[in-house]
Motif scaffolding. Structure first.
Motif: not given
Length: 421
Positions: A12-13, A16-17, A20, A78, A81-82, A86-87, A89, A189
């Motif tokens: 997941r990291k 999301t990278y 972003c 966005q 990401l949600t 994730s937040a 960006y 999310g």
């Protein structure tokens, strides 16, 4: 697709990278396109005959339309990401940005409308498999980053040739992680915190809660950018290519044709070591540039607040969206058009400033608590309204007066929803 270097998404990291990074690109391209659209002249004069003005306004409309779709893509990213927990960006690299952290062929710079800018835009939006060179001055910087190894745990950038290549890789990453984790564990999310069609007036975005929804969102972005299955006439690539062809034909017919103001991406100051192309020394222009950038930052903060869960009700989130869109059209657009006409200063005779979209920092745009965040939004809008009221640029006082009014209205609307202590 064949010929595209592999991008590895094992967790997941890394997903999301990459999302972003996609958000950064959509944001930066939107700024590049708006800068070029703002730079176009609005009246006949030296370099632009009256019978040529209709074509120039048509080109401005095309570029504004594409920039609007980039904003839609940014909102969809966005939502993605949600959707995976994730937040939002909303930051991006300072410009000019010479491929730091990106593949060497991805470089960002503000250019006035013209052959170089259009060649750069066509290059950035090109479909996979289309061989084109970027505009002069955008030579690749350094070797491409290698794909991640399956045992790497720290996320990092990987090589992609086109935006479509990046998004197709993200799509494969979603499919892999849905299979590895299960869709219920990947899409963690909240749907209610994502942008819908009514939030900002953008068509198509909606809550993403499963793999099918993520795939539809990603396919839509690729189709609008590079075109679906080779049919790119109405995609960004084809529309920019059409404008480029028309522009070159008009220059051939009239070598003195110059549809853009001589904007130079000027700024009042350097930020985090990034120097503007030209320093603004005209005081009135410098004030308008600062007003533009401070309003731009405020809009980003409000959009970040919209996407980040901060205990706002649906109605309050709609008020935030309305305020942000109101400032886009009531402040950002008129100031951008004005700055293209304002002088950079006596050290650069004939050069105009342009709207440089300079950010004061690249840190988080989030504010921590709902009441204090809204208080600060209203307070800042009021400060900027007062600052605008004190500006008196030549041939632009009516513009800044209207912007002051728009900021004052935003301050009043937002403060009406701040509870008394």
């Amino acid at each position: 697709m064949a010929g595209e270097p592999a991008i590895v998404v094992e967790d997941r990291k890394e997903l999301t990278y990459l999302l972003c990074q996609a958000a950064e690109l959509e944001h930066a391209l939107m700024c590049e396109y708006l800068y070029a659209a703002f730079s176009l002249k609005s009246a006949a004069g030296p370099g632009l005959r009256g019978d040529q003005l209709a074509a120039v306004e048509r080109w401005r409309g095309v570029i504004f339309g594409i920039a609007g779709e980039e904003m839609l893509h940014w909102a969809v990213v966005q939502n993605l990401l949600t959707a995976v927990g994730s937040a939002p960006y909303v930051s991006r690299p300072h410009m000019p940005h010479q491929a730091g952290g990106y593949p060497p062929g991805v470089q960002l710079r503000l250019l006035p409308f013209g052959e170089a800018a259009l060649q750069h835009f066509v290059y950035l939006e090109r479909p996979e498999g289309v061989q084109r060179a970027d505009a002069e001055g955008f030579e690749p910087a350094g070797p491409p980053p290698p794909p991640m190894g399956p045992g790497e745990v720290v996320p990092r950038g990987q090589d992609f040739a086109t935006q479509g290549h990046l998004y197709r890789s993200v799509e494969r990453g979603f499919a892999h992680l849905a299979d590895k984790l299960g869709e219920d564990r990947l899409f963690i999310g909240p749907a209610f915190q994502q942008a819908g069609e009514t939030a900002f007036g953008w068509p198509d975005p909606g809550p993403i809660t499963d793999l099918d929804g993520a795939n539809r969102a990603l396919e839509r972005i690729v189709e609008q950018g590079e075109g679906a299955t080779g049919n790119w006439a109405t995609a960004h690539y084809g529309r920019f290519l059409q404008v480029l062809g028309e522009h070159l034909a008009m220059r051939k017919q009239d070598p003195g044709f110059e549809p853009a103001h001589p904007v130079v991406a000027a700024g009042v100051r350097a930020v985090e070591g990034i120097e503007p192309d030209v320093y603004i020394t005209d005081p009135a222009t410098g004030g308008c540039s600062d007003l533009f950038n401070a309003t731009y930052e405020l809009v980003l903060q409000m959009i970040a607040r919209y996407f980040a869960f901060g205990h706002e009700t649906p109605g309050q989130r709609q008020i935030l969206a309305h305020a942000a869109v109101g400032l886009m059209f009531g402040a950002i657009k008129p100031l951008g058009l004005l700055l293209a006409r304002l002088p950079a200063g006596p050290d650069h005779p004939g050069a105009t400033a342009g709207a440089n979209f300079q950010l004061p920092y690249r840190a988080s745009f989030l504010l921590p608590h709902r009441r204090s965040a809204w208080f600060r939004f209203a307070e800042r809008a009021g400060e900027l309204a007062a600052f605008a009221a004190g500006l008196h640029p030549p041939a632009g006082e009516d513009v800044v007066a209207a912007v002051s009014g728009a900021l004052g209205q935003a301050a009043s609307d937002l403060m009406a929803h701040v509870e008394a202590v």
